[in-house]
Scaffold this motif. Structure first.
Motif, PDB file in Angstrom:
ATOM      1  N   THR A  11       0.985  -1.288  -0.085  1.00  0.00           N
ATOM      2  CA  THR A  11       0.544  -0.021  -0.232  1.00  0.00           C
ATOM      3  C   THR A  11       0.804   1.510   0.141  1.00  0.00           C
ATOM      4  N   TYR A  12       1.842   1.283   0.542  1.00  0.00           N
ATOM      5  CA  TYR A  12       3.031   2.440   0.781  1.00  0.00           C
ATOM      6  C   TYR A  12       3.029   2.385  -1.225  1.00  0.00           C
TER       7      TYR A  12
ATOM      8  N   LYS B 203      -7.714   3.783   6.258  1.00  0.00           N
ATOM      9  CA  LYS B 203      -7.326   5.007   5.880  1.00  0.00           C
ATOM     10  C   LYS B 203      -7.288   4.968   4.403  1.00  0.00           C
TER      11      LYS B 203
ATOM     12  N   ILE C 107       3.013   6.512   7.075  1.00  0.00           N
ATOM     13  CA  ILE C 107       4.099   5.956   6.518  1.00  0.00           C
ATOM     14  C   ILE C 107       5.460   5.391   7.077  1.00  0.00           C
TER      15      ILE C 107
ATOM     16  N   ALA D 273      -5.296  -2.542  -0.216  1.00  0.00           N
ATOM     17  CA  ALA D 273      -4.767  -2.280   1.466  1.00  0.00           C
ATOM     18  C   ALA D 273      -6.138  -2.923   2.131  1.00  0.00           C
TER      19      ALA D 273
ATOM     20  N   GLU E  30      -4.147  -5.497   3.002  1.00  0.00           N
ATOM     21  CA  GLU E  30      -3.412  -5.042   4.279  1.00  0.00           C
ATOM     22  C   GLU E  30      -4.627  -4.520   5.789  1.00  0.00           C
ATOM     23  N   ASP E  31      -5.369  -5.015   5.449  1.00  0.00           N
ATOM     24  CA  ASP E  31      -6.875  -3.953   6.442  1.00  0.00           C
ATOM     25  C   ASP E  31      -6.210  -2.477   6.582  1.00  0.00           C
ATOM     26  N   ASN E  32      -6.199  -1.827   5.820  1.00  0.00           N
ATOM     27  CA  ASN E  32      -5.315  -0.069   5.828  1.00  0.00           C
ATOM     28  C   ASN E  32      -6.016   0.354   5.452  1.00  0.00           C
TER      29      ASN E  32
END
Ligand code: FE2
Ligand code: FE2
Ligand code: FE2
Length: 256
Positions: free
Chosen positions: A83-84, A191, A141, A184, A187-189
């Motif tokens: 995600t980053y 935001k 991050i 995302a 990754e359970d991100n």
């Protein structure tokens, strides 16, 4: 409740109009058997009837978990990383789009296309909103994250510029952002899911506005474009009360 009542009222008005026009057709059929009606007098008052307004009054924000249009294209050309890394790629794409639309706005000004110039400026500012949302998240991050340099853009004629813009928007809404949203989610991100989701939804409206401007390039209106300061949604004209993506009220929008 006021919004809902208004929607029901408008829907009711539309149904009423449909019923009236059906009655009109029946009346027209019935009159075929009768002698021809008198010609209207030249000095008669013109019959004016206001068209039923199509009022956009959203009450529910769309979600990446339940929406039906979040599948990435089967022939996806998006390289998906973490995600980053996806945030960095999105920032780079949005930076390129901002540079393109700024150059396209100047080209439209030179060609005398005022409405198209306003749309390109409005959309360039929308992409800046996406850049800030994504950049702030990337910095959470890795605080050392830096913004890329914008590319140099050579504009074409405004017709081609609009198609080029629409192509980019359709790629982002149908391929890039759905791919990044899926990652995302994995990754359970949450935001990142929200930031990518709002951008994905806004890009589809950007494409729609560009194609509308393309189709009316020789018959433009002087309608105002409105930019949502939260998510980058763009509305053309006055007939809305809130953002269909994030529900921000019209009063908070910027006019172009
Ligand atoms: Fe964007
Ligand atoms: Fe866009
Ligand atoms: Fe919005």
């Amino acid at each position: 409740m006021a919004d809902v009542s208004r929607r029901l009222f408008v829907k009711g008005a539309a149904l009423g109009a449909a019923t009236l026009s059906t009655a009109g057709i029946l009346a027209a059929c019935a009159s075929e058997a009768k002698p021809a009606a008198e010609e209207p007098k030249a000095d008669a008052e013109p019959q004016t009837q206001a068209p039923a307004a199509d009022v956009l009054t959203p009450t529910k924000a769309p979600s990446a978990d339940t929406a039906s249009n979040f599948e990435a294209m089967p022939d996806s050309i998006t390289t998906v990383g973490t995600t980053y890394e996806n945030l960095l790629a999105a920032i780079e794409g949005e930076t390129g789009a901002t540079a393109k639309y700024t150059a396209y706005a100047e080209a439209a000004d030179k060609e005398g296309f005022d409405q198209i110039a306003r749309l390109f400026r409005c959309t360039a500012d929308a992409e800046k909103i996406h850049i800030e949302l994504e950049y702030n998240l990337a910095k959470e991050i890795d605080p050392a994250t830096e913004k890329p340099e914008p590319p140099t853009i050579e504009p074409h004629g405004s017709g081609v510029n609009l198609i080029s813009g629409a192509n980019g928007e359709i790629y982002e809404t149908s391929d890039m952002y759905p791919s990044f949203i899926k990652k995302a989610q994995e990754e359970d991100n949450q935001k990142a899911v929200q930031v990518f989701t709002r951008a994905k939804l806004a890009e589809a409206y950007h494409a729609e506005r560009y194609l509308d401007a393309y189709n009316t390039i020789d018959t433009p209106s002087d309608d105002t474009y409105y930019l949502c300061p939260i998510c980058g949604y763009i509305h053309k004209g006055e007939n809305f009360t809130a953002c269909p993506i994030c529900l921000a009220p019209k009063e908070s929008f910027t006019a172009y």
